[in-house]
Design a protein around this motif. Structure first.
Motif, PDB file in Angstrom:
ATOM      1  N   LYS A   1       0.812  -1.227   0.000  1.00  0.00           N
ATOM      2  CA  LYS A   1       0.000   0.000   0.000  1.00  0.00           C
ATOM      3  C   LYS A   1       0.846   1.280   0.000  1.00  0.00           C
ATOM      4  O   LYS A   1       0.462   2.303   0.555  1.00  0.00           O
ATOM      5  CB  LYS A   1      -0.984   0.015   1.169  1.00  0.00           C
ATOM      6  CG  LYS A   1      -1.984  -1.120   1.136  1.00  0.00           C
ATOM      7  CD  LYS A   1      -3.143  -0.836   2.073  1.00  0.00           C
ATOM      8  CE  LYS A   1      -4.307  -1.750   1.892  1.00  0.00           C
ATOM      9  NZ  LYS A   1      -4.154  -3.120   2.292  1.00  0.00           N
TER      10      LYS A   1
ATOM     11  N   LEU B   1      -5.835  -7.362  -9.928  1.00  0.00           N
ATOM     12  CA  LEU B   1      -6.255  -6.338  -8.948  1.00  0.00           C
ATOM     13  C   LEU B   1      -7.706  -5.920  -9.182  1.00  0.00           C
ATOM     14  O   LEU B   1      -8.471  -5.690  -8.248  1.00  0.00           O
ATOM     15  CB  LEU B   1      -5.356  -5.100  -9.042  1.00  0.00           C
ATOM     16  CG  LEU B   1      -3.940  -5.236  -8.504  1.00  0.00           C
ATOM     17  CD1 LEU B   1      -3.208  -3.912  -8.641  1.00  0.00           C
ATOM     18  CD2 LEU B   1      -3.947  -5.665  -7.032  1.00  0.00           C
ATOM     19  N   ARG B   2      -8.083  -5.809 -10.455  1.00  0.00           N
ATOM     20  CA  ARG B   2      -9.472  -5.478 -10.792  1.00  0.00           C
ATOM     21  C   ARG B   2     -10.422  -6.520 -10.205  1.00  0.00           C
ATOM     22  O   ARG B   2     -11.402  -6.211  -9.548  1.00  0.00           O
ATOM     23  CB  ARG B   2      -9.599  -5.409 -12.330  1.00  0.00           C
ATOM     24  CG  ARG B   2     -10.931  -4.979 -12.896  1.00  0.00           C
ATOM     25  CD  ARG B   2     -11.894  -6.108 -13.178  1.00  0.00           C
ATOM     26  NE  ARG B   2     -11.265  -7.248 -13.820  1.00  0.00           N
ATOM     27  CZ  ARG B   2     -11.700  -8.486 -13.687  1.00  0.00           C
ATOM     28  NH1 ARG B   2     -12.731  -8.760 -12.919  1.00  0.00           N
ATOM     29  NH2 ARG B   2     -11.094  -9.491 -14.288  1.00  0.00           N
TER      30      ARG B   2
ATOM     31  N   LYS C   1      -9.802  -8.675  -7.763  1.00  0.00           N
ATOM     32  CA  LYS C   1      -9.714  -8.725  -6.308  1.00  0.00           C
ATOM     33  C   LYS C   1     -10.535  -7.586  -5.679  1.00  0.00           C
ATOM     34  O   LYS C   1     -11.231  -7.781  -4.688  1.00  0.00           O
ATOM     35  CB  LYS C   1      -8.242  -8.582  -5.922  1.00  0.00           C
ATOM     36  CG  LYS C   1      -7.991  -8.783  -4.461  1.00  0.00           C
ATOM     37  CD  LYS C   1      -6.522  -8.967  -4.181  1.00  0.00           C
ATOM     38  CE  LYS C   1      -6.293  -8.925  -2.691  1.00  0.00           C
ATOM     39  NZ  LYS C   1      -5.287  -7.961  -2.310  1.00  0.00           N
ATOM     40  N   ASN C   2     -10.452  -6.415  -6.274  1.00  0.00           N
ATOM     41  CA  ASN C   2     -11.077  -5.238  -5.655  1.00  0.00           C
ATOM     42  C   ASN C   2     -12.505  -4.987  -6.101  1.00  0.00           C
ATOM     43  O   ASN C   2     -13.295  -4.406  -5.370  1.00  0.00           O
ATOM     44  CB  ASN C   2     -10.244  -3.998  -5.933  1.00  0.00           C
ATOM     45  CG  ASN C   2      -8.947  -4.037  -5.163  1.00  0.00           C
ATOM     46  OD1 ASN C   2      -8.940  -3.829  -3.966  1.00  0.00           O
ATOM     47  ND2 ASN C   2      -7.861  -4.348  -5.846  1.00  0.00           N
TER      48      ASN C   2
ATOM     49  N   ARG D   1      -4.992   1.160 -12.933  1.00  0.00           N
ATOM     50  CA  ARG D   1      -5.532   0.139 -12.020  1.00  0.00           C
ATOM     51  C   ARG D   1      -4.607  -0.065 -10.829  1.00  0.00           C
ATOM     52  O   ARG D   1      -5.051  -0.218  -9.690  1.00  0.00           O
ATOM     53  CB  ARG D   1      -5.742  -1.173 -12.800  1.00  0.00           C
ATOM     54  CG  ARG D   1      -6.096  -2.389 -11.977  1.00  0.00           C
ATOM     55  CD  ARG D   1      -7.425  -2.275 -11.230  1.00  0.00           C
ATOM     56  NE  ARG D   1      -8.561  -2.079 -12.095  1.00  0.00           N
ATOM     57  CZ  ARG D   1      -9.617  -1.296 -11.788  1.00  0.00           C
ATOM     58  NH1 ARG D   1      -9.666  -0.671 -10.622  1.00  0.00           N
ATOM     59  NH2 ARG D   1     -10.618  -1.137 -12.627  1.00  0.00           N
TER      60      ARG D   1
ATOM     61  N   LYS E   1      -6.564   1.246  -7.166  1.00  0.00           N
ATOM     62  CA  LYS E   1      -7.063  -0.135  -7.294  1.00  0.00           C
ATOM     63  C   LYS E   1      -8.571  -0.280  -7.440  1.00  0.00           C
ATOM     64  O   LYS E   1      -9.057  -1.159  -8.123  1.00  0.00           O
ATOM     65  CB  LYS E   1      -6.622  -0.942  -6.065  1.00  0.00           C
ATOM     66  CG  LYS E   1      -5.136  -1.169  -6.001  1.00  0.00           C
ATOM     67  CD  LYS E   1      -4.837  -2.218  -4.988  1.00  0.00           C
ATOM     68  CE  LYS E   1      -4.200  -1.833  -3.744  1.00  0.00           C
ATOM     69  NZ  LYS E   1      -3.457  -0.825  -3.284  1.00  0.00           N
ATOM     70  N   LYS E   2      -9.304   0.623  -6.757  1.00  0.00           N
ATOM     71  CA  LYS E   2     -10.759   0.425  -6.747  1.00  0.00           C
ATOM     72  C   LYS E   2     -11.483   1.246  -7.801  1.00  0.00           C
ATOM     73  O   LYS E   2     -12.716   1.343  -7.793  1.00  0.00           O
ATOM     74  CB  LYS E   2     -11.307   0.764  -5.361  1.00  0.00           C
ATOM     75  CG  LYS E   2     -10.748  -0.172  -4.335  1.00  0.00           C
ATOM     76  CD  LYS E   2     -11.544  -0.173  -3.069  1.00  0.00           C
ATOM     77  CE  LYS E   2     -11.072  -1.341  -2.219  1.00  0.00           C
ATOM     78  NZ  LYS E   2     -11.356  -1.282  -0.859  1.00  0.00           N
TER      79      LYS E   2
END
Ligand code: 5AD
Length: 414
Positions: free
Chosen positions: A97, A126-127, A129-130, A335, A339-340
């Motif tokens: 982070k 990541l897409r 996961k988030n 991304r 991330k979100k």
């Protein structure tokens, strides 16, 4: 055809409703009169429509199997293969982070070949996961190609010698009705900066379309604060307004008599009204370099957009467009640093490559637009060459693509 899954209201907390989708919970805003046990559609994190239990049951029946099937497919496609690469160090930082510095962002944007494949798959992971496997599908109605502006890059600029059109109020409403019948739950109303459509006219149009049970998003360029405020009250809840470039010098060259700071200030004002704001930039404007691209990404992030919208600058004459790899790297980089976020695959990306939509979605993007403008007008709305696509074909191909990638065309990820 379904573009959205209805959610069941399981809890109400003042203006917020908690929705259940097959066990997944999402919090959304609502000014509709909804109660526990109701079924609603949400778009952009806002309830846009309430439907009966009977209607919801029949739609949920279709989705029940499909929902889990798609998730499984996305799970398989979203796996990252471990690799030895200089990118690992950067990904580790992301995992911890920590913010990336410009040099690291540059490394991501410059990734080539196997490194690029690795980068895209990590961003896709990541897409997933988030935001899980949801993908927003917006319809766009291009209602006028008149424009008072003369932006260097744009095919409908005031000085362009093209056939102009304006859709009547009734034509706009009919196009929206048609899109709603096809299943769209979010509609973008786009035009050049055309003051022919007054605050009053736009208010009437927005009110009618909002009442069809969809999220209304405006993409009409710069209007005064009061107009935007009124249009919000009438029911428009989102705006698409790119700042195009964060480079002040280039901005002022591209947009005669305009100032970057005024554009940024308008974007912030729109957010203060309450609009969901989608913003971003063009990639590869003349005289821009990789440092400008980094600044563009960072400025968009700073503006905290509800959706990132960026795409390649399509040169009016030359065939020398920007490389697909850089565009995909930009999606992945966004991304990774946000991330979100919601990231749109723009039609311009599809102009660069017929596989643009698929590759964009596999590089970290999670949002799409389909042109639902009546054909005779859509053909005239040429921001750049090669934009027109047949609507029915496009819808069919998009749904096929989404299902093949394990994506649910819904608003769940918010
Ligand atoms: N290439 C790519 N995108 C363009 N736009 C305008 N002209 C072009 C072009 N030649 C984009 C602008 C604008 C959006 C509506 O269309 O970024 O914000």
């Amino acid at each position: 055809m379904c573009y959205a899954i209805p959610g069941k209201v399981v809890e109400i907390r003042s203006h917020k409703a908690i929705l259940d989708y097959f066990g997944e919970r999402k919090t959304v805003f609502t000014d509709h009169n909804v109660k526990k046990g109701n079924y609603v559609y949400a778009q952009g994190g806002i309830v846009v429509n309430k439907i009966s239990k009977k209607e919801a049951d029949s739609i949920l029946c279709f989705w029940k199997r499909k929902f889990f099937e798609l998730k499984k497919r996305d799970e398989i496609l979203g796996k990252v293969k471990k690799r030895n690469s200089k990118l690992n160090k950067i990904f580790l930082k992301v995992k911890q982070k920590k913010s990336l510095v410009k040099k690291e962002i540059k490394t991501l944007l410059n990734a080539k070949k196997d490194d690029a494949v690795f980068l895209h798959s990590y961003a896709n992971f990541l897409r997933k996961k988030n935001l899980k496997n949801s993908c927003c599908v917006h319809g766009i109605i291009e209602f006028s190609n008149y424009c008072r502006m003369n932006c260097f890059y744009c095919g409908i600029k005031n000085s362009a010698k093209i056939k102009r059109y304006r859709m009547s109020e009734q034509e706009i409403i009919s196009a929206a009705e048609n899109a709603v019948k096809l299943g769209f739950k979010a509609l973008v109303l786009q035009s050049g900066e055309d003051l022919f459509y007054t605050k009053k006219m736009l208010s009437r149009i927005i009110k009618k379309i909002k009442n069809m049970g969809v999220l209304v998003c405006l993409s009409i360029g710069e209007r005064d604060f009061d107009t935007y405020k009124t249009l919000y009250k009438k029911g428009a809840k989102a705006v698409l307004l790119r700042f195009e470039t964060s480079n002040k010098k280039i901005y002022e060259k591209m947009k005669p008599k305009k100032k970057l700071k005024d554009r940024i200030s308008l974007i912030k004002k729109l957010q203060s009204i309450g609009y969901l704001v989608s913003t971003g930039f063009l990639i590869g404007l003349p005289k821009e370099n990789i440092n400008d691209l980094i600044d563009n990404i960072l400025l968009t992030k700073k503006l905290k957009p509800d959706m990132y919208s960026f795409g390649p600058f399509i040169r009016p004459k030359s065939k020398q467009n920007i490389e697909l790899n850089l565009l995909l790297n930009t999606i992945s980089t966004v991304r990774i640093i946000d991330k979100k976020s919601k990231i749109l695959v723009t039609t311009a990306l599809e102009t660069i490559s017929s596989k643009g939509k698929k590759l964009g979605l596999l590089a970290g993007a999670n949002s799409l637009m389909i042109d639902v403008t009546p054909k005779k007008y859509a053909k005239l709305y040429r921001l750049y060459k090669g934009k027109f696509k047949e609507m029915k074909e496009e819808i069919k191909n998009t749904l096929f693509l989404l299902y093949s990638l394990g994506r649910a065309p819904t608003d769940l990820g918010l």
